[in-house]
Enzyme design. Structure first.
Site, mmCIF file in Angstrom:
data_model
loop_
_atom_site.group_PDB
_atom_site.id
_atom_site.type_symbol
_atom_site.label_atom_id
_atom_site.label_comp_id
_atom_site.label_asym_id
_atom_site.label_seq_id
_atom_site.Cartn_x
_atom_site.Cartn_y
_atom_site.Cartn_z
ATOM 1 N N VAL A 58 0.867 -1.184 0.000
ATOM 2 C CA VAL A 58 0.000 0.000 0.000
ATOM 3 C C VAL A 58 0.900 1.229 0.000
ATOM 4 O O VAL A 58 2.095 1.140 0.299
ATOM 5 C CB VAL A 58 -0.953 0.029 1.217
ATOM 6 C CG1 VAL A 58 -1.982 -1.081 1.127
ATOM 7 C CG2 VAL A 58 -0.179 -0.041 2.527
ATOM 8 N N SER A 59 0.306 2.377 -0.342
ATOM 9 C CA SER A 59 1.138 3.558 -0.557
ATOM 10 C C SER A 59 1.583 4.256 0.721
ATOM 11 O O SER A 59 2.633 4.885 0.748
ATOM 12 C CB SER A 59 0.391 4.556 -1.455
ATOM 13 O OG SER A 59 -0.845 4.911 -0.852
ATOM 14 N N ASN A 60 0.783 4.154 1.794
ATOM 15 C CA ASN A 60 1.175 4.832 3.026
ATOM 16 C C ASN A 60 0.505 4.193 4.236
ATOM 17 O O ASN A 60 -0.293 3.261 4.102
ATOM 18 C CB ASN A 60 0.854 6.335 2.951
ATOM 19 C CG ASN A 60 -0.595 6.590 2.600
ATOM 20 O OD1 ASN A 60 -1.498 6.021 3.215
ATOM 21 N ND2 ASN A 60 -0.824 7.426 1.590
#
Length: 205
Positions: free
Chosen positions: A65-67
């Site tokens: 996931v990105s963050n």
């Protein structure tokens, strides 16, 4: 034993394009018939691919996931990947990352590439191709092909999650461009930055 390109590709489980790349790179020598057809030495070719089949090697499942605010989505990805691997009776490990799909230095991604290049990975499983990288993913897939790693993509990512990550990637691109063009006296450059930011904000909303 000398065979044609079609039989050689089928025997080794690689594509014809892979054989042509090996030839162009000087990894293999190829004989030509009087009519110009390629003939491959299977003994030589078999030394270039792992001797173990995918079922004999580990399956790696990769989740990203990105963050940090998407940790719930990361856990969901992991559950989907684990359930799929268990259902297929595969011996597997899960590698996870938190970071942009445009970041090539994530520790999990680097570990994954290293394992593939060592010939340890028989199978790579992803919920969606963009979980691996946003751009340049074909390079990883070429490595998988070269080292005999099967790629399985479940396409399990939700549309909302996909759109949100696209927006975040656009914001990252804007940040990069802004840093490079910051302080420029060129009015055209300032207009480009302004428009990019507007697009990114529209995507986020």
């Amino acid at each position: 034993m000398k065979v044609g390109i079609g039989q050689a590709a089928a025997e080794l489980g690689v594509s014809r394009d892979t054989l042509r790349r090996w030839e162009a790179a000087g990894k293999i020598t190829v004989e030509r018939t009087p009519s110009g057809h390629r003939r491959y030495d299977l003994v030589q070719l078999r030394g270039l691919v792992p001797s173990r089949s995918a079922s004999d090697r580990i399956t790696l499942a990769y989740a990203r996931v990105s963050n940090q605010k998407h940790k719930k989505d990361l856990k969901q990805q992991i559950n989907i990947l684990a359930s799929f691997c268990i259902a297929n009776n595969w011996k597997f490990e899960i590698i996870q990352d938190i970071g942009s799909g445009m970041n090539y230095r994530k520790s999990g991604l680097r570990q994954l590439i290293q394992r593939i290049c060592q010939g340890d990975v028989g199978r790579l499983v992803l919920t969606h191709r963009d979980r691996l990288l946003r751009f340049g993913i074909e390079i990883i897939f070429s490595l998988c092909e070269h080292f005999g790693t099967e790629v399985v993509i479940l396409n399990a990512s939700s549309l909302a999650e996909f759109e949100e990550e696209i927006a975040e990637d656009v914001m990252e691109i804007v940040t990069i461009f802004s840093a490079r063009l910051y302080g420029s006296r060129n009015e055209k450059n300032r207009d480009i930055i302004k428009k990019l930011k507007e697009i990114a904000q529209e995507l986020e909303s």
